[in-house]
Design an enzyme around this catalytic site. Structure first.
Site, short mmCIF file in Angstrom:
data_model
loop_
_atom_site.label_atom_id
_atom_site.label_comp_id
_atom_site.label_asym_id
_atom_site.label_seq_id
_atom_site.Cartn_x
_atom_site.Cartn_y
_atom_site.Cartn_z
N GLU A 3 44.16 -39.51 9.33
CA GLU A 3 43.76 -40.81 8.78
C GLU A 3 44.95 -41.77 8.94
O GLU A 3 45.77 -41.90 8.03
CB GLU A 3 43.41 -40.67 7.30
CG GLU A 3 42.30 -39.66 7.06
CD GLU A 3 41.97 -39.39 5.60
OE1 GLU A 3 40.80 -39.13 5.32
OE2 GLU A 3 42.88 -39.42 4.76
N ASP B 141 46.66 -37.52 -0.94
CA ASP B 141 46.71 -36.07 -1.05
C ASP B 141 47.62 -35.46 0.01
O ASP B 141 47.87 -34.26 -0.01
CB ASP B 141 45.29 -35.48 -0.91
CG ASP B 141 44.66 -35.22 -2.27
OD1 ASP B 141 45.37 -35.37 -3.28
OD2 ASP B 141 43.47 -34.86 -2.31
N ASP C 27 36.32 -44.60 0.47
CA ASP C 27 37.14 -43.70 1.29
C ASP C 27 38.08 -44.56 2.14
O ASP C 27 37.75 -45.71 2.45
CB ASP C 27 36.25 -42.88 2.23
CG ASP C 27 35.52 -41.78 1.48
OD1 ASP C 27 35.87 -41.54 0.31
OD2 ASP C 27 34.61 -41.18 2.06
N ASP D 254 30.14 -35.65 -3.83
CA ASP D 254 29.43 -36.89 -4.10
C ASP D 254 28.00 -36.64 -4.60
O ASP D 254 27.65 -37.05 -5.70
CB ASP D 254 29.44 -37.83 -2.88
CG ASP D 254 29.21 -37.11 -1.56
OD1 ASP D 254 28.95 -35.89 -1.58
OD2 ASP D 254 29.28 -37.75 -0.51
#
Ligand SMILES: O=c1ccn([C@@H]2O[C@H](COP(=O)(O)OP(=O)(O)O[C@H]3O[C@H](CO)[C@@H](O)[C@H](O)[C@H]3O)[C@@H](O)[C@H]2O)c(=O)[nH]1
Ligand SMILES: [Mn+2]
Length: 686
Positions: free
Chosen positions: A107, A136, A294, A462
């Site tokens: 990411e 994280d 996100d 979710d």
């Protein structure tokens, strides 16, 4: 809350679709499927085992179609009127905005930077917003990028607000060039802002380990992504400008957190990160509403927060507002997303027409107190806690058992439940408490992840959390806009996409067998019956691959054994009509959402398969700063490889390839006369 007793028009409209024609089509297909099953039963004795297998697969498909028909029966969506909000609500509620990231390689930090900037710049009073990023990956690179972002935000946020910029993620905004002839205050500001953004991107891209020398990075020394202490840093504490609240130069609170990780502890992936964010934000700002995005999805519509507030703040006549969350659809600026968007379109509107849309992980506003295990029955008509609930929930001993040792967290939860705000919000006063709330052991023996916050017993946290909320009687709303409200990216290639789908598929199967299973408590009133069926449809999604796979192998078997697979004579019309109608229906669904016929055919071919234990492998994100459409609706990127799948050495393509090869071999065998000669009429029974 907005007053509904007056004759003022509602802050939103719920649009329900009648779709009589499509209902007839759905029912006709159901009828055809049932006729096929009946035909098989009547001719069972004349045929061999393949007939039984086909019957079983088709029974499964019929049940699925029944569930699909139930979901699609009366779709709905919500249309908010944010302009009406200004006349009605003078003191807007606060919103805490959460972004999760987990891996600086999969990411890229510049992606996270853009998501954060789009959030900081939304069209909402800055003093009512706080943005929390959970990392994280405990990455100094992400931290460095966000720290730089907090400086650039002081340029970007005022620029967006002053010139009413539509798309507030700079990498997208600057894809459109400025009219070269223009020389105005705006064009000068535009050029300066672009220059500063390019500087920021370069810094993020060129970032090396120079930060070792900087004291601010001390917390990151000797850390590993899965072995480090909690880090909490406040980048930006909202301060009132000289001109007072409401000034467009103000930037919201901005906080970085990374919870403690140790190799021998379960961290519960995104759900664990979200629960830590709930605790830290509870301590610092305790906003009644929380937005979850996100890191790969930016805000594409500056008014999203105000729109969501239209749903939350409208008080229905003679009752309380039961809407627990407002979900926006997830749209994508790259390709590979057609099937997902089609699926989301009918599931989203379908669920919204029953009890409420599912929470799908990103682009969703939650009511904070609902996440503390509150159910609709716990409230009085004015929305306050009933006296029984107050006794049950606010007793310090029971709070301690549920929420853990931190007194301040318990206080924040009690405040949230009673709709009170925290008495002070100097963010840095809570750094120690926040660190404590990030300890690996903080949640042990508590209800976090069990009944409080985001739920843990599935990798698809979710939908798991979603059914938990609906089972407590809450509803939810689906806002569908012409212009996508949130835009994200999809995994770059085939295997990546399949890993993601396998995670979704198995994660949802996990829920089918956990305590929130829609199969349990079938007569409980709180989860409405059709909503339950709709969830069953979603949770069995991964299972569908088994009958699909078997069914695809039947033609080759029948070809080589000279057995009949489908009805003969006039009754063959059943299969032909069914297949024809289904193809046309699917094609229509794709085309009506703006996709090409070609994309539909490709998606039909690429189906999922996979049932085994899943871990949460973070999806690889592609950051394509190329121009791709206008951002109005699904678009395809200018990347020449966009939409193409990479067939690397992944095993995910094995089932599909196997089916194709078996069928080709069967056709070849059939053409050279490999099938046995003696068979009775109607195919094959021996
Ligand atoms: O240990 C982890 C793993 C993931 N994430 C974050 O979770 C989000 C979703 O991960 P991603 O790899 O992008 O998964 P997707 O399949 O694209 O996400 C969808 O599906 C997930 C459930 O399978 C949900 O968690 C997501 O919200 C939903 O958007 C990202 O922001 C990650 O950074 C963490 O914070 N910690
Ligand atoms: Mn994602």
């Amino acid at each position: 809350m907005a007053d509904s007793s007056s004759s003022l028009p509602s802050l939103f409209e719920k649009i329900s679709y009648r779709r009589y024609f499509l209902r007839a089509v759905d029912l006709m297909m159901l009828g055809l499927l049932l006729s096929l099953l009946l035909y098989r039963i009547l001719h069972m004795s004349e045929n061999d085992n393949v007939w039984v297998v086909a019957f079983l697969c088709e029974s499964f498909f019929t049940v699925i179609w029944l569930l699909v028909t139930c979901i699609k029966w009366n779709p709905a969506e919500y249309k908010p009127y944010p302009d009406r909000l200004d006349e009605r609500v003078h003191d807007l509620p606060s919103v805490d905005m959460f972004v999760t990231t987990a891996d600086p390689v999969r990411e890229p930090p510049i992606l996270v930077v853009n998501t954060v900037l789009s959030l900081l710049a939304v069209n909402y009073p800055a003093n009512k917003l706080a943005c929390y990023v959970s990392d994280d990956g405990c990455s100094p690179l992400t931290y460095f990028s966000l720290k730089e972002t907090s400086n650039f935000a002081k340029i970007w946020v005022p620029f967006c607000k002053k010139y009413n910029v539509k798309v507030r993620a700079p990498f997208r905004y600057f894809l459109n060039s400025l009219d070269a002839t223009e020389d105005s205050e705006f064009s000068r500001a535009w050029k300066m802002t672009k220059r500063e953004y390019e500087k920021l991107s370069r810094k993020v891209e060129d970032a090396t380990r120079d930060w070792d020398a900087d004291d601010d990075f001390e917390a990151f020394s000797n850390t590993k992504p899965n072995d480090h202490s909690t880090i909490v840093k406040v980048f930006q504490q909202f301060t009132k400008n000289k001109e007072g609240v409401g000034d467009e130069n103000e930037v919201p609170h901005f906080v970085y957190v990374s919870r403690e990780k140790r190799p021998n502890y379960l961290h519960h992936y995104k759900a664990g990160a979200m629960n830590f964010l709930v605790r830290v934000s509870g301590l610092m700002t305790n906003a009644p509403y929380m937005l979850n995005v996100d890191c790969d999805m930016f805000v594409n519509e500056a008014d999203v927060v105000r729109q969501a507030m239209c749903i939350f703040l409208q008080k229905p006549k003679n009752s309380i507002n039961h809407c627990a969350f407002v979900q926006y659809p997830q749209d994508f600026y790259d390709s590979n997303c057609e099937e997902f968007v089609v699926l989301q379109s009918y599931l989203g509107r379908g669920f919204a027409g029953i009890q409420g849309v599912m929470y799908s992980g990103s682009g969703c506003f939650h009511t904070r107190r609902v996440m503390y295990d509150l159910s609709v029955d716990d409230l009085e008509e004015d929305g306050s806690l009933s006296s029984v609930t107050a006794r049950k929930f606010l007793d310090d001993e029971s709070l301690a058992a549920k929420l853990g040792s931190s007194k301040e967290i318990r206080k924040s939860v009690a405040n949230a439940l009673q709709r009170k705000s925290n008495s002070q919000n100097i963010l840095t006063n809570f750094l120690d408490e926040a660190r404590e709330a990030g300890h690996c052991q903080y949640e042990s023996q508590t209800s976090w992840g069990k009944t409080i916050g985001w739920l843990y017993d599935s990798t698809a946290e979710d939908v798991n959390t979603s059914i938990g909320i609906h089972s407590r009687g809450w509803t939810s709303a689906y806002i569908y806009l012409d212009q996508p409200a949130f835009l994200g990216c999809t995994p770059p290639g085939g295997p990546e996409a399949m890993v993601q789908q396998r995670r979704w598929g198995t994660g949802m199967l996990e829920i089918l067998f956990n305590k929130h299973s829609p199969l349990i408590g079938i007569f409980s009133q709180k989860l409405r019956f059709r909503q339950r069926l709709a969830y069953i449809h979603v949770f069995t999604w991964g299972l569908r691959s088994i009958p699909e796979l078997v069914y695809c192998l039947l033609p080759s078997y029948c070809l080589l054994h000279n057995s009949a697979l489908f009805p003969k004579g006039l009754c063959s019309g059943i299969t032909v009509t069914l297949v024809g109608m289904h193809c046309l229906y699917t094609l229509w669904e794709f085309v009506s959402l703006g996709f090409s016929v070609h994309s539909c055919v490709t998606d039909i071919i690429l189906k999922l398969l996979g049932v085994s234990k899943t871990v949460f492998i973070v999806t690889k994100k592609t950051f394509t700063a190329t121009r791709s459409g206008t951002g109005d609706g699904p678009s395809c990127s200018a990347d020449p490889n966009a939409g193409k799948f990479e067939f690397d050495d992944s095993v995910y393509f094995f089932p599909g390839t196997f089916i194709v090869l078996v069928n080709l071999a069967a056709i070849a065998g059939f053409s050279v006369g490999l099938q046995p000669v003696s068979h009775i009429y109607g195919g094959g029974g021996k």
